[in-house]
Motif scaffolding. Structure first.
Motif, PDB file in Angstrom:
ATOM      1  N   ARG A   7       0.837  -1.195   0.000  1.00 13.38           N
ATOM      2  CA  ARG A   7       0.000   0.000   0.000  1.00 13.38           C
ATOM      3  C   ARG A   7       0.877   1.253   0.000  1.00 13.38           C
ATOM      4  N   ALA A   8       0.317   2.328  -0.532  1.00 17.35           N
ATOM      5  CA  ALA A   8       1.063   3.590  -0.629  1.00 17.35           C
ATOM      6  C   ALA A   8       0.196   4.736  -0.160  1.00 17.35           C
ATOM      7  N   ALA A   9       0.825   5.745   0.429  1.00 18.32           N
ATOM      8  CA  ALA A   9       0.118   6.958   0.862  1.00 18.32           C
ATOM      9  C   ALA A   9       1.061   8.146   0.763  1.00 18.32           C
ATOM     10  N   GLY A  10       0.683   9.150  -0.003  1.00 14.95           N
ATOM     11  CA  GLY A  10       1.484  10.348  -0.130  1.00 14.95           C
ATOM     12  C   GLY A  10       1.310  11.274   1.053  1.00 14.95           C
ATOM     13  N   LEU A  11       2.349  12.030   1.362  1.00 16.85           N
ATOM     14  CA  LEU A  11       2.321  13.010   2.445  1.00 16.85           C
ATOM     15  C   LEU A  11       2.016  14.384   1.860  1.00 16.85           C
ATOM     16  N   ARG A  12       1.019  15.047   2.417  1.00 19.63           N
ATOM     17  CA  ARG A  12       0.619  16.365   1.913  1.00 19.63           C
ATOM     18  C   ARG A  12       0.153  17.243   3.074  1.00 19.63           C
ATOM     19  N   GLY A  13       0.210  18.543   2.852  1.00 16.60           N
ATOM     20  CA  GLY A  13      -0.278  19.488   3.855  1.00 16.60           C
ATOM     21  C   GLY A  13       0.815  20.202   4.610  1.00 16.60           C
ATOM     22  N   ALA A  14       2.028  19.644   4.615  1.00 16.92           N
ATOM     23  CA  ALA A  14       3.140  20.288   5.322  1.00 16.92           C
ATOM     24  C   ALA A  14       4.449  20.080   4.577  1.00 16.92           C
ATOM     25  N   THR A  15       4.372  19.969   3.260  1.00 18.39           N
ATOM     26  CA  THR A  15       5.579  19.770   2.469  1.00 18.39           C
ATOM     27  C   THR A  15       6.492  20.979   2.598  1.00 18.39           C
ATOM     28  N   PRO A  16       7.728  20.790   3.044  1.00 17.15           N
ATOM     29  CA  PRO A  16       8.626  21.940   3.228  1.00 17.15           C
ATOM     30  C   PRO A  16       9.147  22.453   1.895  1.00 17.15           C
ATOM     31  N   ALA A  17       9.535  23.709   1.877  1.00 16.98           N
ATOM     32  CA  ALA A  17      10.179  24.272   0.693  1.00 16.98           C
ATOM     33  C   ALA A  17      11.429  23.463   0.370  1.00 16.98           C
ATOM     34  N   GLY A  18      11.682  23.292  -0.925  1.00 14.90           N
ATOM     35  CA  GLY A  18      12.856  22.536  -1.332  1.00 14.90           C
ATOM     36  C   GLY A  18      13.997  23.401  -1.821  1.00 14.90           C
ATOM     37  N   GLY A  19      13.732  24.699  -1.992  1.00 12.97           N
ATOM     38  CA  GLY A  19      14.761  25.596  -2.509  1.00 12.97           C
ATOM     39  C   GLY A  19      14.811  25.613  -4.021  1.00 12.97           C
ATOM     40  N   TRP A  20      13.927  24.865  -4.681  1.00  9.76           N
ATOM     41  CA  TRP A  20      13.942  24.764  -6.130  1.00  9.76           C
ATOM     42  C   TRP A  20      13.400  26.037  -6.769  1.00  9.76           C
ATOM     43  N   THR A  21      13.814  26.305  -8.002  1.00  5.52           N
ATOM     44  CA  THR A  21      13.252  27.435  -8.739  1.00  5.52           C
ATOM     45  C   THR A  21      11.751  27.252  -8.904  1.00  5.52           C
ATOM     46  N   PRO A 363      -0.272   6.776  14.221  1.00  5.53           N
ATOM     47  CA  PRO A 363      -1.374   6.859  13.249  1.00  5.53           C
ATOM     48  C   PRO A 363      -2.155   8.167  13.331  1.00  5.53           C
ATOM     49  N   ASP A 364      -2.346   8.684  14.543  1.00  2.63           N
ATOM     50  CA  ASP A 364      -3.104   9.935  14.681  1.00  2.63           C
ATOM     51  C   ASP A 364      -2.348  11.097  14.052  1.00  2.63           C
ATOM     52  N   ALA A 365      -1.053  11.172  14.312  1.00  6.81           N
ATOM     53  CA  ALA A 365      -0.251  12.242  13.714  1.00  6.81           C
ATOM     54  C   ALA A 365      -0.159  12.060  12.206  1.00  6.81           C
ATOM     55  N   LEU A 366       0.047  10.825  11.774  1.00  2.92           N
ATOM     56  CA  LEU A 366       0.173  10.556  10.348  1.00  2.92           C
ATOM     57  C   LEU A 366      -1.104  10.907   9.599  1.00  2.92           C
ATOM     58  N   SER A 367      -2.256  10.742  10.256  1.00  6.71           N
ATOM     59  CA  SER A 367      -3.533  11.005   9.590  1.00  6.71           C
ATOM     60  C   SER A 367      -3.703  12.462   9.181  1.00  6.71           C
ATOM     61  N   ARG A 368      -2.899  13.355   9.761  1.00  2.61           N
ATOM     62  CA  ARG A 368      -2.974  14.764   9.361  1.00  2.61           C
ATOM     63  C   ARG A 368      -2.349  14.990   7.986  1.00  2.61           C
ATOM     64  N   TYR A 369      -1.512  14.044   7.550  1.00  2.63           N
ATOM     65  CA  TYR A 369      -0.761  14.246   6.310  1.00  2.63           C
ATOM     66  C   TYR A 369      -0.977  13.140   5.281  1.00  2.63           C
ATOM     67  N   ALA A 370      -1.567  12.014   5.682  1.00  2.00           N
ATOM     68  CA  ALA A 370      -1.659  10.883   4.757  1.00  2.00           C
ATOM     69  C   ALA A 370      -2.862  10.014   5.111  1.00  2.00           C
ATOM     70  N   ASP A 371      -3.223   9.143   4.206  1.00  2.00           N
ATOM     71  CA  ASP A 371      -4.257   8.145   4.396  1.00  2.00           C
ATOM     72  C   ASP A 371      -3.688   7.037   5.273  1.00  2.00           C
ATOM     73  N   VAL A 372      -4.196   6.929   6.512  1.00  2.52           N
ATOM     74  CA  VAL A 372      -3.624   5.938   7.433  1.00  2.52           C
ATOM     75  C   VAL A 372      -4.111   4.533   7.133  1.00  2.52           C
ATOM     76  N   GLY A 373      -4.908   4.327   6.081  1.00  4.29           N
ATOM     77  CA  GLY A 373      -5.183   2.994   5.609  1.00  4.29           C
ATOM     78  C   GLY A 373      -3.929   2.272   5.170  1.00  4.29           C
ATOM     79  N   LEU A 374      -2.847   3.015   5.079  1.00  6.64           N
ATOM     80  CA  LEU A 374      -1.522   2.433   4.805  1.00  6.64           C
ATOM     81  C   LEU A 374      -1.158   1.380   5.828  1.00  6.64           C
ATOM     82  N   LEU A 375      -1.543   1.615   7.099  1.00  9.00           N
ATOM     83  CA  LEU A 375      -1.116   0.782   8.210  1.00  9.00           C
ATOM     84  C   LEU A 375      -2.278  -0.074   8.688  1.00  9.00           C
TER      85      LEU A 375
END
Length: 377
Positions: A7-21, A363-375
């Motif tokens: 299973r896969a779950a992307g992290l979103r909502g708090a992605t830090p700046a990468g410094g990219w153009t 799981p509670d913290a992860l649920s703020r950024y990803a689908d915890v159905g991963l676990l």
């Protein structure tokens, strides 16, 4: 023990700046967690430096090769995935996704055997390692204030990178480095990352050599990505002529890509990223090849708590890996683990000795950024 599901779950909502153009937004998904579920209930977790959409597409290809495989043989299974998918994009998103699967399988093996992954990778050379705080450059005053705050919290090693460095002019470059050295003091490790893999990077060998001489005046420990990532001949010449150590390799994938660079003498420090390079299986092989060429492997770690946990296990299992990169201020590193990361009194980071990668995700913290159905529930 057989693989039952991936299973896969992307992290979103708090992605830090990468410094990219082309800068990242907070909801951009560039880090995706992968969980391998087994028929005996053990779940292993890995991390992939690729968007969720690309990881899911790669899993459409990889899952038929995985389901029913022996979950206790990470290196063999990962090598089968690499070889079977050779014609479908060697080095791209499929390789990145195999990275997460491989790391998750090592996590499974550790949990099944009751051993930390570092011991399974060959043995523990150390039980703690020095992390360096990795942060983007800013104008000198703001950067110095941030560095002093980290110094007060016990950090003893720092890497500053990207931002305006190499993108405005040499005077500002030196002002930034001078302010950083003044802020952290003469005894701290200080590294500089030019970020020449940026899409609009325009400098070449002569700029890098001039800048390396400037960095020597501030006792910079290494100069990272001073040249575009395909400039093998220029890297080789720069390493030979520069008065500071030269580091790079974070965008390369699979061990075969690293061999020409090591054999040419292009790096003092090689920096494969466990979430891209093919996982811990490939990273370990690169580490021993680097050792045989007199090069240190210090993993690139601009990723997640799972990536950091993998880097820590690798650092325990390689004799020369005495530093790990720590992306400061990222919720994906600091907030999703059940037990927070803590520096000891010497500014070192203990390497977990619990089974597997040695961490539990919250799981509670992860649920703020990803689908915890991963676990599992």
């Amino acid at each position: 023990m057989k693989i039952r599901a991936v299973r896969a779950a992307g992290l979103r909502g708090a992605t830090p700046a990468g410094g990219w153009t082309e800068e990242l937004e907070r909801d951009d998904v560039v880090h995706t967690l992968v969980a391998v579920h087994t028929d005996e209930g053990i779940v292993g977790v890995g991390s992939v430096f690729t968007s969720e959409a690309l990881v899911r597409a790669a899993l459409d290809v990889l899952s038929p090769l995985l389901i029913g495989e022996n979950a206790l043989e990470p290196e063999r299974v990962a090598e089968r995935l690499h070889r079977t998918t050779f014609w479908l994009g060697r080095g791209g998103s499929i390789t990145h996704t195999i990275s997460g699967i491989d790391t998750a399988l090592w996590d499974v093996l550790g949990k099944a055997t009751g051993q930390p992954v570092g011991r399974l990778l060959g043995g523990r050379y150390r039980d703690r390692v020095r992390p360096y705080a990795s942060l983007l450059m800013d104008e000198p005053g703001r950067l110095a204030a941030e560095l002093r705050g980290l110094l007060d919290r016990g950090w003893t090693a720092f890497k500053i990178g990207w931002g305006p460095f190499g993108r405005v002019g040499p005077r500002l470059d030196e002002e930034i480095v001078a302010a950083a050295r003044d802020a952290v003091g003469p005894d701290a490790l200080l590294m500089v990352d030019a970020g020449a893999s940026d899409s609009t990077w325009s400098h070449g060998y002569k700029w890098a050599l001039r800048t390396a001489h400037m960095l020597e005046r501030y006792e910079v420990a290494w100069f990272e990505e001073p040249l575009p990532p395909d400039a093998l001949a220029d890297y080789t010449a720069l390493r030979r002529e520069a008065p500071v150590a030269i580091a790079g390799g974070e965008v390369l994938t699979r061990r075969q890509s690293f061999h020409p660079w090591l054999e040419a003498g292009a790096f003092d420090v090689v920096q494969p990223d466990v979430t891209k390079v093919g996982g811990l299986s490939e990273q370990r092989r690169i580490g021993w090849a680097a050792h045989d060429h007199g090069v240190r492997l210090i993993p690139h770690g601009w990723n997640t708590a799972v990536g950091l946990a993998a880097d820590l296990q690798l650092a325990s299992a390689l004799p020369d890996t005495d530093l790990v990169e720590y992306l400061t201020g990222s919720p994906y590193v600091d907030d999703i683990v059940a037990a927070p990361w803590r520096l000891d009194e010497d500014g070192m980071l203990p390497i977990p000795d619990a089974p597997g990668l040695g961490i539990d995700l919250d799981p509670d913290a992860l649920s703020r950024y990803a689908d915890v159905g991963l676990l599992p529930p």
